[in-house]
Design a protein around this motif. Structure first.
Motif, PDB file in Angstrom:
ATOM      1  N   SER A   1      -5.059  -1.581  -4.740  1.00  0.00           N
ATOM      2  CA  SER A   1      -6.165  -2.225  -4.013  1.00  0.00           C
ATOM      3  C   SER A   1      -7.411  -1.337  -3.965  1.00  0.00           C
ATOM      4  O   SER A   1      -8.477  -1.784  -3.587  1.00  0.00           O
ATOM      5  CB  SER A   1      -5.727  -2.614  -2.602  1.00  0.00           C
ATOM      6  OG  SER A   1      -5.407  -1.458  -1.862  1.00  0.00           O
TER       7      SER A   1
ATOM      8  N   THR B   1      -9.765  -0.066   2.155  1.00  0.00           N
ATOM      9  CA  THR B   1      -8.393   0.436   2.203  1.00  0.00           C
ATOM     10  C   THR B   1      -8.159   1.471   3.300  1.00  0.00           C
ATOM     11  O   THR B   1      -7.018   1.729   3.666  1.00  0.00           O
ATOM     12  CB  THR B   1      -8.034   1.121   0.870  1.00  0.00           C
ATOM     13  OG1 THR B   1      -8.943   2.215   0.661  1.00  0.00           O
ATOM     14  CG2 THR B   1      -8.160   0.175  -0.313  1.00  0.00           C
TER      15      THR B   1
ATOM     16  N   THR C   1       0.851  -1.200   0.000  1.00  0.00           N
ATOM     17  CA  THR C   1       0.000   0.000   0.000  1.00  0.00           C
ATOM     18  C   THR C   1       0.885   1.248   0.000  1.00  0.00           C
ATOM     19  O   THR C   1       2.020   1.210   0.472  1.00  0.00           O
ATOM     20  CB  THR C   1      -0.905   0.056   1.249  1.00  0.00           C
ATOM     21  OG1 THR C   1      -0.065   0.198   2.401  1.00  0.00           O
ATOM     22  CG2 THR C   1      -1.766  -1.189   1.371  1.00  0.00           C
TER      23      THR C   1
ATOM     24  N   ASP D   1      -2.601   3.256  -5.475  1.00  0.00           N
ATOM     25  CA  ASP D   1      -3.015   2.120  -4.667  1.00  0.00           C
ATOM     26  C   ASP D   1      -3.845   1.142  -5.503  1.00  0.00           C
ATOM     27  O   ASP D   1      -5.026   1.388  -5.760  1.00  0.00           O
ATOM     28  CB  ASP D   1      -3.851   2.664  -3.493  1.00  0.00           C
ATOM     29  CG  ASP D   1      -4.116   1.612  -2.440  1.00  0.00           C
ATOM     30  OD1 ASP D   1      -3.855   0.416  -2.714  1.00  0.00           O
ATOM     31  OD2 ASP D   1      -4.590   1.986  -1.356  1.00  0.00           O
TER      32      ASP D   1
END
Lengths: 275, 320
Positions: A96, A70, A24, A94
């Motif tokens: 994700s 997140t 991350t 990011d």
């Protein structure tokens, strides 16, 4: 067997096979900046759901789910701080968060990062990771291609280094704009980097693609990158490169104490700028 | 008309009947069908107006891709004089999906660059259906640099399904070529005017359409992804392209509201393909107006104006 602690210590790189797993932006910055200390750069808010987009799910619902998952506002984090006592502004995407997709927020983040870099006369380092543009923002996501390119132009005009680190995966409109416009292009090993998806290409040309196609090392071989660098070596490399491009003295090697005393740090900074 | 779109089928029937009647009358002099045929003509004309009055986004996509629409080459031949094509990227090849060169718009020398889709099987293949490879974008960059050097306004005509997804294209840096072309659009100190004449397909379009003025034909579209592509990703069903086209807001009218398009050029009733001459003239008028509007701007103002246009595209939305 791979332990969580061990994985975190190795920046999410498998100690057995050297596979670079996703990391991350926050974790990356903690490892990148001296003593894990950085200040977030403010990113202006955007119009939520500018098109009123709905596919099988509503876009605001997808956003809420991604934010919950997140703990971040959107797919990019911008921060400033020192790396090896070298002041920089950094942005990290990011994957994700909705596949790292580039919408207006990511555009705002890059513009804000570039403006901050120009205002503070600092290099801008960007870690990319995205499937491409965010479809749910339609044409407005596509317009972030020229928009982020304007940000790159600001850095160019200020003669500030813009260094891109491409991480797995970086594709589509992101690759075709700010992620390919760095002064220095570095990629993490075995990252997927390309414009079109491999499946689309195979359907178009009706042949199997070669081993390693669209991977970092393949791009390096084809002259599209400057370097492929292991995550554990990235920090040192970024320090070395930015210091040379900024005309600063070589970095002091070895472990430095965490920058706790603000005043002491400021003194170092002014010495460096006058050097 | 010989190529009807799917939603034009009812129109095809009426026009077909009128044609049949007249053919019958030609072979049989005693028959007088004119009144009946004229009534059908009227019916067809009304239906045409009706069909095109409120085209759905998906129908707009179909019209934008109509094979009989004038393409880049048609506009260049009709609107410019002394067109002198310039070829090649000086590095690898000449990409026939991209045409460009020196030309005069009225008396004004300009650089014109555009995607060309081709108009029959042979030319479509040689033009790669308007899907450019890196060398196409690099040719465009070279021409833009030349225009910048000699102070010529740049006119780009955009009509592409997208950049070509191929192995060689990727190996030669498709992304980098598109990124650099967009960057060049932002750097040039001359007016850059883009017209989306048909399909503005994603990054392949952005690479040419980053300008001071973005004009769109009434039934052209400009989108981050094709409705089919979007449907297959978000709906997991490529057949949901109607829904995707709706959601993407890709019409000239929506783009005007969003501040992406600066102006809309009207098309003849029934679309550009029904009166090529009229639409080409309308594009010519719009181009001349835009060139004369921008010609007195300072070099630095041109660059600033262009940048600001894109910087502003981070805060707007449609009041849905």
């Amino acid at each position: 067997m791979l332990f969580h602690r061990e994985l975190a210590d190795s920046l999410n790189v498998c100690s057995g096979c050297e596979h670079h797993m996703a990391i991350t932006p926050r974790k990356r910055f903690e490892a990148l900046f001296d003593g894990g200390i950085f200040t977030e750069v403010d990113v202006p808010e955007v119009v939520a759901d500018p098109l009123g987009f709905k596919d099988q799910k509503k876009y605001p619902d997808r956003m809420k789910a991604a934010q919950k998952k997140t703990g971040e506002r959107d797919a990019m984090l911008v921060a400033e701080g020192d790396i090896g006592r070298t002041p920089i502004v950094a942005a990290a995407q990011d994957f994700s968060f909705m596949g790292g997709s580039m919408g207006m927020y990511v555009g705002n983040a890059i513009v804000a990062g570039a403006q901050r870099a120009v205002a503070m006369n600092k290099p801008f380092v960007l870690f990319s990771a995205a499937g491409g543009a965010r479809m749910q923002e339609g044409i407005l996501s596509l317009m972030q291609m020229p928009r982020t390119t304007v940000a790159v132009e600001m850095l160019r005009e200020a003669n500030l280094p813009y260094i891109v680190v491409l991480t797995h995966p970086t594709t589509g409109g992101v690759t075709a704009s700010y992620a390919m416009l760095g002064d220095v292009q570095i990629a993490e090993p075995n990252a997927l980097i390309g414009f079109a998806g491999a499946r689309v290409i195979e359907q178009t040309i009706r042949e199997k693609l070669p081993e390693g196609f669209q991977r970092s090392e393949y791009l390096l071989d084809h002259g599209m990158l400057d370097r492929v660098t292991h995550r554990k070596d990235l920090r040192e490399e970024l320090i070395t490169i930015t210091r040379m491009l900024m005309g600063q003295t070589p970095a002091i090697k070895g472990d430095l104490p965490a920058p706790i005393a603000e005043e002491a740090l400021d003194t170092t900074r002014s010495e460096e700028t006058s050097a | 008309m010989n190529h009807y779109l799917e939603f034009e089928k009812p129109l095809a029937e009426i026009e077909g009947k009128a044609e049949e009647l007249r053919a019958l009358a030609r072979s049989n002099e005693e028959m007088d069908v004119e009144e009946e045929a004229a009534a059908l003509d009227k019916k067809a004309a009304d239906l045409l107006v009706d069909l095109y009055k409120d085209l759905t986004p998906w129908r707009k996509c179909q019209v934008a891709r109509h094979p009989d629409r004038p393409h880049c080459k048609d506009y260049i031949e009709a609107l410019f004089t002394e067109y002198t094509p310039l070829a090649g990227d000086r590095n690898f090849a000449d990409d026939h999906a991209v045409m460009g060169g020196l030309a005069r718009l009225g008396d004004v020398p300009v650089m014109v660059i555009g995607h060309e889709k081709g108009n029959d099987t042979k030319s479509r293949i040689s033009r790669n259906f308007g899907m450019a490879r890196p060398e196409g974008y690099r040719k465009a960059i070279r021409l833009m640099e030349m225009a910048d050097k000699f102070g010529l306004p740049i006119i780009t005509l955009v009509d592409t399904p997208g950049a070509y997804p191929g192995r060689g294209a990727e190996e030669r840096g498709q992304s980098e070529a598109i990124a650099r072309s967009t960057e060049k659009c932002l750097q040039v100190k001359v007016p850059l005017i883009s017209v989306i004449i048909g399909e503005g397909g994603s990054g392949g379009a952005v690479a040419f359409a980053t300008g001071n003025r973005i004009l769109m034909l009434e039934h052209s579209v400009y989108s981050v992804i094709s409705p089919e592509g979007c449907a297959s990703i978000l709906w997991k069903d490529a057949e949901k392209m109607r829904e995707a086209a709706e959601a993407l807001r890709l019409t000239a009218q929506d783009l005007r509201k969003l501040g992406v398009a600066d102006g809309i050029i009207s098309e003849p009733v029934g679309g550009a393909q029904r009166d090529r001459h009229a639409v080409i003239e309308a594009v010519g008028d719009a181009l001349r107006a835009a060139v004369s509007e921008l010609k007195d701007l300072d070099k630095s103002d041109l660059v600033k104006d262009r940048r600001q246009k894109y910087l502003d595209l981070g805060s707007k939305g449609l009041a849905a």
